[in-house]
Design a protein around this motif. Structure first.
Motif, PDB file in Angstrom:
ATOM      1  N   VAL A 276     -10.881  58.942  43.963  1.00  0.00           N
ATOM      2  CA  VAL A 276      -9.967  59.414  42.721  1.00  0.00           C
ATOM      3  C   VAL A 276     -10.227  60.802  43.023  1.00  0.00           C
ATOM      4  O   VAL A 276     -11.015  60.890  43.620  1.00  0.00           O
ATOM      5  N   GLN A 277      -9.103  61.003  42.194  1.00  0.00           N
ATOM      6  CA  GLN A 277      -8.819  62.379  42.531  1.00  0.00           C
ATOM      7  C   GLN A 277      -9.197  63.249  40.737  1.00  0.00           C
ATOM      8  O   GLN A 277      -9.184  62.169  40.081  1.00  0.00           O
ATOM      9  N   GLU A 278      -9.911  64.076  40.978  1.00  0.00           N
ATOM     10  CA  GLU A 278     -10.721  64.929  39.691  1.00  0.00           C
ATOM     11  C   GLU A 278      -9.397  64.325  38.519  1.00  0.00           C
ATOM     12  O   GLU A 278      -8.473  65.315  38.631  1.00  0.00           O
ATOM     13  N   GLY A 279     -10.497  64.585  37.584  1.00  0.00           N
ATOM     14  CA  GLY A 279      -9.705  64.801  36.048  1.00  0.00           C
ATOM     15  C   GLY A 279      -9.439  62.816  35.669  1.00  0.00           C
ATOM     16  O   GLY A 279      -9.087  63.000  34.622  1.00  0.00           O
ATOM     17  N   ASP A 280      -9.114  62.299  36.710  1.00  0.00           N
ATOM     18  CA  ASP A 280      -7.915  60.732  36.511  1.00  0.00           C
ATOM     19  C   ASP A 280     -10.123  60.116  36.308  1.00  0.00           C
ATOM     20  O   ASP A 280     -10.641  60.551  36.326  1.00  0.00           O
ATOM     21  N   ASN A 281      -8.939  58.827  35.529  1.00  0.00           N
ATOM     22  CA  ASN A 281      -9.704  57.796  34.904  1.00  0.00           C
ATOM     23  C   ASN A 281     -10.064  57.560  36.768  1.00  0.00           C
ATOM     24  O   ASN A 281      -9.130  56.418  37.270  1.00  0.00           O
ATOM     25  N   SER A 282     -11.486  56.392  36.615  1.00  0.00           N
ATOM     26  CA  SER A 282     -11.911  55.759  37.461  1.00  0.00           C
ATOM     27  C   SER A 282     -12.032  54.630  36.498  1.00  0.00           C
ATOM     28  O   SER A 282     -13.122  54.320  35.516  1.00  0.00           O
ATOM     29  N   ILE A 283     -11.673  53.060  37.489  1.00  0.00           N
ATOM     30  CA  ILE A 283     -12.200  51.496  37.486  1.00  0.00           C
ATOM     31  C   ILE A 283     -13.707  51.258  38.595  1.00  0.00           C
ATOM     32  O   ILE A 283     -12.765  50.924  39.534  1.00  0.00           O
ATOM     33  N   ILE A 284     -14.457  50.889  38.187  1.00  0.00           N
ATOM     34  CA  ILE A 284     -15.330  49.987  38.961  1.00  0.00           C
ATOM     35  C   ILE A 284     -15.389  48.570  38.600  1.00  0.00           C
ATOM     36  O   ILE A 284     -16.124  48.634  37.475  1.00  0.00           O
ATOM     37  N   ASN A 285     -15.264  47.739  40.011  1.00  0.00           N
ATOM     38  CA  ASN A 285     -15.393  46.698  39.255  1.00  0.00           C
ATOM     39  C   ASN A 285     -16.314  45.760  39.985  1.00  0.00           C
ATOM     40  O   ASN A 285     -17.138  45.735  40.736  1.00  0.00           O
ATOM     41  N   CYS A 286     -17.029  44.666  39.202  1.00  0.00           N
ATOM     42  CA  CYS A 286     -18.358  44.160  39.916  1.00  0.00           C
ATOM     43  C   CYS A 286     -18.499  42.102  39.206  1.00  0.00           C
ATOM     44  O   CYS A 286     -17.980  42.475  37.926  1.00  0.00           O
ATOM     45  N   ALA A 287     -18.134  42.065  40.227  1.00  0.00           N
ATOM     46  CA  ALA A 287     -18.330  40.266  39.973  1.00  0.00           C
ATOM     47  C   ALA A 287     -19.689  39.386  39.672  1.00  0.00           C
ATOM     48  O   ALA A 287     -20.941  40.010  40.339  1.00  0.00           O
ATOM     49  N   TYR A 288     -20.082  39.065  39.128  1.00  0.00           N
ATOM     50  CA  TYR A 288     -21.876  38.843  38.692  1.00  0.00           C
ATOM     51  C   TYR A 288     -21.343  36.997  38.943  1.00  0.00           C
ATOM     52  O   TYR A 288     -20.277  36.643  38.976  1.00  0.00           O
TER      53      TYR A 288
ATOM     54  N   GLN B  92     -15.222  52.166  33.241  1.00  0.00           N
ATOM     55  CA  GLN B  92     -14.755  52.905  33.426  1.00  0.00           C
ATOM     56  C   GLN B  92     -15.037  54.078  33.067  1.00  0.00           C
ATOM     57  O   GLN B  92     -15.926  54.882  32.130  1.00  0.00           O
ATOM     58  N   ILE B  93     -14.691  55.411  33.967  1.00  0.00           N
ATOM     59  CA  ILE B  93     -14.992  56.738  34.203  1.00  0.00           C
ATOM     60  C   ILE B  93     -14.602  57.392  33.650  1.00  0.00           C
ATOM     61  O   ILE B  93     -13.192  57.540  34.306  1.00  0.00           O
ATOM     62  N   ALA B  94     -14.131  58.397  32.792  1.00  0.00           N
ATOM     63  CA  ALA B  94     -12.829  59.510  32.085  1.00  0.00           C
ATOM     64  C   ALA B  94     -13.228  60.356  32.527  1.00  0.00           C
ATOM     65  O   ALA B  94     -14.070  61.065  33.029  1.00  0.00           O
ATOM     66  N   ALA B  95     -11.849  60.985  33.255  1.00  0.00           N
ATOM     67  CA  ALA B  95     -12.218  62.747  33.902  1.00  0.00           C
ATOM     68  C   ALA B  95     -12.856  62.654  34.588  1.00  0.00           C
ATOM     69  O   ALA B  95     -13.284  63.411  34.312  1.00  0.00           O
ATOM     70  N   THR B  96     -13.435  61.547  35.973  1.00  0.00           N
ATOM     71  CA  THR B  96     -13.992  61.860  36.611  1.00  0.00           C
ATOM     72  C   THR B  96     -14.120  63.304  36.926  1.00  0.00           C
ATOM     73  O   THR B  96     -13.125  63.888  37.528  1.00  0.00           O
ATOM     74  N   GLN B  97     -14.849  63.242  37.535  1.00  0.00           N
ATOM     75  CA  GLN B  97     -15.399  64.944  37.592  1.00  0.00           C
ATOM     76  C   GLN B  97     -16.156  64.338  39.487  1.00  0.00           C
ATOM     77  O   GLN B  97     -16.767  63.652  39.832  1.00  0.00           O
TER      78      GLN B  97
END
Lengths: 111, 114
Positions: free
Chosen positions: A13-25, A76-81
């Motif tokens: 992910v580019q710095e400043g973008d939002n990240s979404i990490i998924n998980c199936a349980y 979800q991580i906003a404004a990824t650093q």
């Protein structure tokens, strides 16, 4: 020596973008879910948790979404650093106070 | 902020030797866990204590691993004899039994068996 582990799925992910990490349980009886962040050489660090009676919970720059119908969890991580670069694990738990961890996703933040 | 303490942080040993790891949980946390984490994988539970009692040690290889928490506070995990396949990160976690299921982890002990 130490064995080579599984190849982790990686999200770039580019710095400043939002990240979404998924998980199936796996366990439909799980009633508690946690996201942990683990930096290289360190122990897992608590990020956020959610109970099964909720479908969304927000923290500082992070949001966890729970879809019990399809047994899916996302972070979800906003404004990824750059400091967000780490391996992220989801964990599920039930009444026995034990946690079962998922495989993990490596988040790489590019400048 | 209170943290789980572990020592040593790194341990290198030869196979067939004995090793021991120490954990001091967050003050007031009655539940203590030992996990093993192989590189690239999630932690796997070895043993769970409630105060000084073992609650679950079903995944602990009892022929070579032992764990104790004699006074219900700090804990020791021992491996004797160590094998090459024991190389991993050994993590300790603790939990306040009052209601939250959140486990807080220490920094871990990285074990290398040669």
């Amino acid at each position: 020596g130490e064995s080579v582990g599984l190849h982790l799925p990686t999200l770039s992910v580019q710095e400043g973008d939002n990240s979404i990490i998924n998980c199936a349980y796996s366990n439909s009886a799980s009633d508690y879910f946690i996201w942990y962040k683990q930096e290289s050489g360190k122990g897992p660090q608590f990020i956020i948790d959610i109970r099964s009676n909720m479908d969304k919970r927000q923290g500082q720059r992070v949001t966890v979404l729970l879809n019990k119908t399809v047994k899916h969890l996302s972070l979800q991580i906003a404004a990824t650093q750059p400091g967000d670069s780490a391996v992220y694990f989801c964990a599920e738990g039930g009444t026995a106070s034990k946690l079962t961890f998922g495989t993990g996703t490596r988040l790489q933040v590019t400048l | 902020e209170a943290e789980v303490a572990q020592s040593p942080r790194y341990k290198i040993t030869e196979k067939s030797q004995a090793v021991a790891f120490w954990c001091d949980p967050i003050s007031g946390h009655a539940t203590l866990y030992w996990y093993r984490q192989i590189l690239g994988q999630g932690p796997e539970l070895l043993v769970q204590f409630q105060d000084e009692s073992v609650v679950d040690d079903s995944q602990l290889p009892k022929d070579r691993f032992s764990a104790e928490r004699l006074k219900g506070v700090d804990s020791t995990l021992k491996i004797q004899p160590a094998e090459l396949g024991d190389s991993a990160m050994y993590l300790c976690a603790s939990r306040w039994t009052g209601g939250s299921n959140t486990q807080y982890f220490g920094p871990g002990t990285r074990l290398t068996v040669l």
